[in-house]
Design a protein around this motif. Structure first.
Motif, PDB file in Angstrom:
ATOM      1  N   ALA A   1       0.846  -1.157   0.075  1.00 36.38           N
ATOM      2  CA  ALA A   1       0.067  -0.084   0.003  1.00 36.38           C
ATOM      3  C   ALA A   1       0.832   1.309   0.150  1.00 36.38           C
ATOM      4  O   ALA A   1       0.477   2.167  -0.589  1.00 36.38           O
ATOM      5  CB  ALA A   1      -0.853  -0.045   1.124  1.00 36.38           C
ATOM      6  N   ILE A   2       2.162   1.279   0.727  1.00 34.99           N
ATOM      7  CA  ILE A   2       2.955   2.430   0.653  1.00 34.99           C
ATOM      8  C   ILE A   2       3.346   2.503  -0.640  1.00 34.99           C
ATOM      9  O   ILE A   2       3.502   3.775  -0.872  1.00 34.99           O
ATOM     10  CB  ILE A   2       3.919   2.299   2.064  1.00 34.99           C
ATOM     11  N   LEU A   3       4.035   1.476  -1.239  1.00 27.95           N
ATOM     12  CA  LEU A   3       4.639   1.863  -2.414  1.00 27.95           C
ATOM     13  C   LEU A   3       3.773   2.291  -3.605  1.00 27.95           C
ATOM     14  O   LEU A   3       3.788   2.999  -4.295  1.00 27.95           O
ATOM     15  CB  LEU A   3       5.189   0.350  -2.918  1.00 27.95           C
ATOM     16  N   ILE A   4       2.442   1.835  -3.526  1.00 28.60           N
ATOM     17  CA  ILE A   4       1.425   2.193  -4.448  1.00 28.60           C
ATOM     18  C   ILE A   4       1.130   3.519  -4.244  1.00 28.60           C
ATOM     19  O   ILE A   4       1.054   4.473  -5.295  1.00 28.60           O
ATOM     20  CB  ILE A   4       0.196   1.310  -4.220  1.00 28.60           C
ATOM     21  N   PHE A   5       0.890   4.144  -3.094  1.00 30.73           N
ATOM     22  CA  PHE A   5       0.599   5.236  -2.785  1.00 30.73           C
ATOM     23  C   PHE A   5       1.401   6.485  -2.846  1.00 30.73           C
ATOM     24  O   PHE A   5       1.485   7.827  -3.086  1.00 30.73           O
ATOM     25  CB  PHE A   5      -0.277   5.407  -1.557  1.00 30.73           C
ATOM     26  N   LEU A   6       2.650   6.032  -2.472  1.00 24.11           N
ATOM     27  CA  LEU A   6       3.793   6.672  -2.583  1.00 24.11           C
ATOM     28  C   LEU A   6       4.172   6.838  -4.180  1.00 24.11           C
ATOM     29  O   LEU A   6       4.490   8.233  -4.639  1.00 24.11           O
ATOM     30  CB  LEU A   6       5.218   6.240  -2.092  1.00 24.11           C
ATOM     31  N   GLY A   7       3.959   5.944  -4.947  1.00 20.89           N
ATOM     32  CA  GLY A   7       4.343   6.326  -6.400  1.00 20.89           C
ATOM     33  C   GLY A   7       3.106   7.175  -7.011  1.00 20.89           C
ATOM     34  O   GLY A   7       3.432   7.859  -7.658  1.00 20.89           O
ATOM     35  N   SER A   8       1.946   6.679  -6.395  1.00 19.73           N
ATOM     36  CA  SER A   8       0.883   7.710  -7.063  1.00 19.73           C
ATOM     37  C   SER A   8       1.096   9.085  -6.613  1.00 19.73           C
ATOM     38  O   SER A   8       0.642  10.071  -7.604  1.00 19.73           O
ATOM     39  CB  SER A   8      -0.611   7.275  -6.294  1.00 19.73           C
ATOM     40  N   TYR A   9       1.671   9.247  -5.314  1.00 23.13           N
ATOM     41  CA  TYR A   9       1.863  10.758  -4.804  1.00 23.13           C
ATOM     42  C   TYR A   9       2.887  11.219  -6.003  1.00 23.13           C
ATOM     43  O   TYR A   9       2.753  12.729  -6.192  1.00 23.13           O
ATOM     44  CB  TYR A   9       2.312  10.854  -3.538  1.00 23.13           C
ATOM     45  N   LEU A  10       3.924  10.623  -6.398  1.00 24.35           N
ATOM     46  CA  LEU A  10       5.062  11.274  -6.995  1.00 24.35           C
ATOM     47  C   LEU A  10       4.370  11.484  -8.403  1.00 24.35           C
ATOM     48  O   LEU A  10       4.805  12.519  -8.845  1.00 24.35           O
ATOM     49  CB  LEU A  10       6.100  10.321  -7.048  1.00 24.35           C
ATOM     50  N   LEU A  11       3.674  10.556  -8.828  1.00 25.01           N
ATOM     51  CA  LEU A  11       2.895  10.747 -10.175  1.00 25.01           C
ATOM     52  C   LEU A  11       1.982  11.881 -10.022  1.00 25.01           C
ATOM     53  O   LEU A  11       2.237  12.819 -11.309  1.00 25.01           O
ATOM     54  CB  LEU A  11       2.127   9.669 -10.700  1.00 25.01           C
ATOM     55  N   LEU A  12       1.486  12.450  -9.191  1.00 26.03           N
ATOM     56  CA  LEU A  12       0.701  13.344  -9.097  1.00 26.03           C
ATOM     57  C   LEU A  12       1.382  14.747  -9.021  1.00 26.03           C
ATOM     58  O   LEU A  12       0.943  15.688  -9.603  1.00 26.03           O
ATOM     59  CB  LEU A  12      -0.303  13.491  -7.833  1.00 26.03           C
ATOM     60  N   ILE A  13       2.665  14.787  -8.363  1.00 25.81           N
ATOM     61  CA  ILE A  13       3.378  15.898  -8.372  1.00 25.81           C
ATOM     62  C   ILE A  13       3.923  16.092  -9.787  1.00 25.81           C
ATOM     63  O   ILE A  13       4.015  17.420 -10.080  1.00 25.81           O
ATOM     64  CB  ILE A  13       4.645  15.757  -7.189  1.00 25.81           C
ATOM     65  N   ALA A  14       4.424  14.985 -10.472  1.00 28.66           N
ATOM     66  CA  ALA A  14       4.881  15.372 -11.686  1.00 28.66           C
ATOM     67  C   ALA A  14       3.856  15.777 -12.662  1.00 28.66           C
ATOM     68  O   ALA A  14       4.028  16.510 -13.423  1.00 28.66           O
ATOM     69  CB  ALA A  14       5.467  14.080 -12.306  1.00 28.66           C
TER      70      ALA A  14
ATOM     71  N   LEU B   1       1.250  20.021 -15.759  1.00 27.47           N
ATOM     72  CA  LEU B   1       0.127  20.758 -16.005  1.00 27.47           C
ATOM     73  C   LEU B   1       0.353  22.443 -15.901  1.00 27.47           C
ATOM     74  O   LEU B   1      -0.272  22.997 -16.716  1.00 27.47           O
ATOM     75  CB  LEU B   1      -0.978  20.311 -15.083  1.00 27.47           C
ATOM     76  N   GLU B   2       1.226  22.714 -14.828  1.00 29.10           N
ATOM     77  CA  GLU B   2       1.567  24.247 -14.563  1.00 29.10           C
ATOM     78  C   GLU B   2       2.085  24.644 -15.694  1.00 29.10           C
ATOM     79  O   GLU B   2       1.856  25.850 -16.385  1.00 29.10           O
ATOM     80  CB  GLU B   2       2.476  24.308 -13.466  1.00 29.10           C
ATOM     81  N   ILE B   3       3.272  23.896 -16.388  1.00 30.27           N
ATOM     82  CA  ILE B   3       3.959  24.437 -17.597  1.00 30.27           C
ATOM     83  C   ILE B   3       2.880  24.435 -18.776  1.00 30.27           C
ATOM     84  O   ILE B   3       2.917  25.480 -19.435  1.00 30.27           O
ATOM     85  CB  ILE B   3       5.066  23.664 -17.991  1.00 30.27           C
ATOM     86  N   LEU B   4       2.086  23.593 -19.087  1.00 26.93           N
ATOM     87  CA  LEU B   4       1.063  23.672 -20.189  1.00 26.93           C
ATOM     88  C   LEU B   4       0.086  24.823 -19.975  1.00 26.93           C
ATOM     89  O   LEU B   4      -0.062  25.518 -20.932  1.00 26.93           O
ATOM     90  CB  LEU B   4       0.274  22.345 -20.277  1.00 26.93           C
TER      91      LEU B   4
END
Length: 302
Positions: A118-131, A136-139
């Motif tokens: 669960a930690i790996l999945i949600f940590l990965g999801s959080y990093l993807l959200l940041i990226a 999106l900010e650039i676009l």
């Protein structure tokens, strides 16, 4: 769609934690004793590590980590073992001695594996959200220049999107993890999908249940921590500190941290029992709420 009975679940969780406090204590006391003995042996390293983290002075960190990492890994395993035992107690699945709990079976390792997954999945999801947010900010900035928008338009758009993304993240986290412990213990499998399915249509009920069982205990813990042990937060540095100001602040933080540790040592006969009671109630309320909500849903689904 089956709904969790909020009032009944909260009431059962409090009865389990307070009325069955001795049962919970029988699960956790031996693990705590092992951790406290280890903490006593490594007390000087623990103080040095805490001071280094507070003052951001990491010069001797490798030697400290060599001593503390094995201890913290053992303590983490014992924590999962306690959660396993309390969950089994709440579900009526506990076996072995009624006076202590010390097990190294597959259930504990499954719970560790499920939590790491669960930690790996949600940590990965959080990093993807940041990226995705950065992209999106650039676009939006490029589009705003091309369309000659005012600065308020892209800023408002980003705030709305970020809020929705964060809400979706929290929603997913709650749905996928609330029933994870009882699923692992009762069904003998690691399945975030099963936890997700059980929580369907119950998100806000789960939020209310967790607030009802966590807020009172955390309020008492915070009051004791900042009112008795620390007398407030550590000194904060100035916004734009000079080198001398930063050095002075680190010295004050080190003194604040040393005073906190000294109070723990001086009043150990109060601190340790108080921590034990609060921790046992904390785990009992959380595990009880999860288990009783799980039982309510699975009984209705049969």
């Amino acid at each position: 769609m089956v709904k969790i009975p909020v009032g009944a679940t909260v009431a059962r969780a409090y009865r389990f934690a307070f009325g069955g406090f001795l049962n919970i204590l029988s699960v956790v006391w031996l693990s705590w004793l092992i951790i406290w003995i280890g903490g006593f042996i490594l007390r000087s390293q623990t103080l040095a590590f805490s001071t280094a983290m507070a003052t951001r002075n990491f010069a001797g960190m490798p030697d400290l980590l060599a001593a503390l990492v094995p201890f913290y890994l053992v303590a983490l395993f014992l924590l999962f073992m306690q959660i396993t035992g309390i969950t089994q107690q709440a579900l009526g699945l506990r076996h072995g001695s009624r006076y202590y709990y010390l097990r190294f079976d597959k259930t504990v390792w499954r719970l560790i594996g499920a939590s790491l997954l669960a930690i790996l999945i949600f940590l990965g999801s959080y990093l993807l959200l940041i990226a995705a947010g950065a992209l999106l900010e650039i676009l939006v900035a490029i589009l705003a220049r091309a369309m000659h928008w005012s600065r308020a338009v892209p800023a408002a758009s980003l705030v709305i999107v970020a809020t929705l993304a964060f809400a979706a993240y929290i929603y997913s986290l709650v749905r996928a993890t609330f029933f994870l412990n009882p699923v692992v213990v009762a069904e003998g499998r690691i399945s975030l999908k099963r936890s997700w399915a059980l929580a369907r249509g119950n998100f806000w009920r789960i939020v209310v249940i967790m607030l009802a069982v966590l807020v009172p205990v955390l309020a008492v813990h915070t009051l004791l921590l900042f009112g008795f042990l620390t007398h407030g937060l550590p000194p904060a540095p100035p916004l734009h500190p000079t080198a001398d100001q930063l050095t002075a602040n680190r010295a004050m933080v080190a003194a604040w941290n040393a005073e906190m540790v000294k109070r723990i040592r001086d009043y150990w006969y109060l601190v340790y029992p108080a921590y034990a009671v609060i921790a046992a109630l904390f785990y009992g309320l959380i595990c009880g709420a999860q288990c009783f909500a799980y039982q309510a849903l699975t009984r209705e689904m049969v």
